[in-house]
Structure formats: C-alpha cells, structure tokens
Design a protein around this motif. Structure first.
Motif, short mmCIF file in Angstrom:
data_model
loop_
_atom_site.label_atom_id
_atom_site.label_comp_id
_atom_site.label_asym_id
_atom_site.label_seq_id
_atom_site.Cartn_x
_atom_site.Cartn_y
_atom_site.Cartn_z
N TYR A 265 0.86 -1.18 0.00
CA TYR A 265 0.00 0.00 0.00
C TYR A 265 0.89 1.23 0.00
O TYR A 265 1.86 1.29 0.76
CB TYR A 265 -0.90 0.01 1.24
CG TYR A 265 -1.69 1.28 1.42
CD1 TYR A 265 -2.79 1.55 0.63
CD2 TYR A 265 -1.32 2.21 2.38
CE1 TYR A 265 -3.52 2.72 0.79
CE2 TYR A 265 -2.05 3.38 2.56
CZ TYR A 265 -3.14 3.63 1.76
OH TYR A 265 -3.86 4.78 1.92
N MET A 266 0.59 2.18 -0.85
CA MET A 266 1.33 3.43 -0.90
C MET A 266 0.42 4.54 -0.38
O MET A 266 -0.61 4.85 -0.99
CB MET A 266 1.78 3.76 -2.33
CG MET A 266 2.51 5.07 -2.46
SD MET A 266 4.15 5.10 -1.74
CE MET A 266 5.05 4.13 -2.93
N GLY B 206 3.38 9.18 0.46
CA GLY B 206 4.50 8.47 -0.14
C GLY B 206 5.07 7.35 0.70
O GLY B 206 6.00 6.67 0.29
N THR B 207 4.52 7.14 1.89
CA THR B 207 4.98 6.06 2.75
C THR B 207 4.54 4.72 2.18
O THR B 207 3.37 4.52 1.87
CB THR B 207 4.40 6.21 4.17
OG1 THR B 207 4.74 7.50 4.67
CG2 THR B 207 4.93 5.14 5.09
N LEU B 208 5.50 3.82 2.03
CA LEU B 208 5.22 2.50 1.46
C LEU B 208 5.03 1.47 2.56
O LEU B 208 5.87 1.34 3.45
CB LEU B 208 6.36 2.07 0.54
CG LEU B 208 6.25 0.66 -0.07
CD1 LEU B 208 5.04 0.57 -0.99
CD2 LEU B 208 7.52 0.31 -0.80
N ASN C 144 4.93 -2.40 2.77
CA ASN C 144 5.27 -3.57 1.96
C ASN C 144 5.73 -4.66 2.91
O ASN C 144 6.87 -4.65 3.37
CB ASN C 144 6.35 -3.22 0.94
CG ASN C 144 6.62 -4.35 -0.02
OD1 ASN C 144 6.00 -5.41 0.04
ND2 ASN C 144 7.56 -4.14 -0.92
N GLU D 82 -2.44 -5.84 -3.54
CA GLU D 82 -2.30 -4.39 -3.62
C GLU D 82 -3.54 -3.75 -3.01
O GLU D 82 -4.66 -4.13 -3.34
CB GLU D 82 -2.13 -3.97 -5.08
CG GLU D 82 -0.90 -4.61 -5.70
CD GLU D 82 -0.96 -4.69 -7.22
OE1 GLU D 82 -2.05 -4.51 -7.79
OE2 GLU D 82 0.10 -4.94 -7.81
#
Length: 104
Positions: free
Chosen positions: A11-12, A16-18, A20, A74
């Motif tokens: 998830y982004m 802008g924090t990912l 994963n 996703e």
C-alpha cells in the motif's frame, strides 16, 4: 496438513509512505487472511477491510479470493477525481475557444 505460501501486501499512502510486508500464510488463505496477518489494519484502523479496493497484480480482488504462492496483494487508495472528468478538464484547458463551440 496444509503447506504454507508466501505473499506480499503493499500500500502506498498519499504522503509516499510505502507499506510492503511479506507474510507466510496457509495455502488455503484468502486475501483477508493475508491482510490481517500483515498488520495493515493495525497501522490503518481508519480503513476497514470491507471498504478497501484490492487487487492481485493489478487485477481486481475481493477479501474472500484465494491466494497463490508469491501473490502481491495491492491495496488501492480511492480516486480523488474521475479519470474521464480529468481528461475533459485537460482538453478544455488546451482547446481554443475561438475554434470550438462550447455546449450551454
């Protein structure tokens, strides 16, 4: 006895924090199971799983879909503007009003 499979949950965030995370789940696991195992809902309690827009490798998915080894789940953010409305706006801004009649 069920074998384990490895999947990732991504998830982004708008800033802008990912997110994963790779998780190991049973081969009978669903998308919901993997999201719960990833801890995503703990970090984003304002996003109930029933309202999430989901995909597996960009193909639409539901929380009850079964997973396969190495799937990438996703989690999509809601659209801020309809893509068709955005295209119309761009075209209207570039269009020469002297050459094109506008609808009333």
């Amino acid at each position: 006895m069920h074998a384990d499979i490895r999947v990732s949950v991504v998830y982004m965030a708008e800033n802008g924090t990912l997110f994963n995370i790779n998780v190991v789940v049973s081969e009978t696991a669903t998308v919901r199971d993997a999201i719960l195992a990833s801890g995503f809902l703990n970090q984003h309690p304002d996003m109930p799983i029933e309202t999430l827009h989901l995909g597996i490798y960009s193909l639409r998915a539901t929380p009850d879909d079964r997973l396969h080894d190495k799937d990438r789940i996703e989690i999509y953010r809601p659209l801020l503007i309809d893509p068709m409305a955005r295209r119309r706006k761009v075209v209207d801004e570039k269009r020469d009003p002297a050459k094109w009649r506008r609808e009333r």
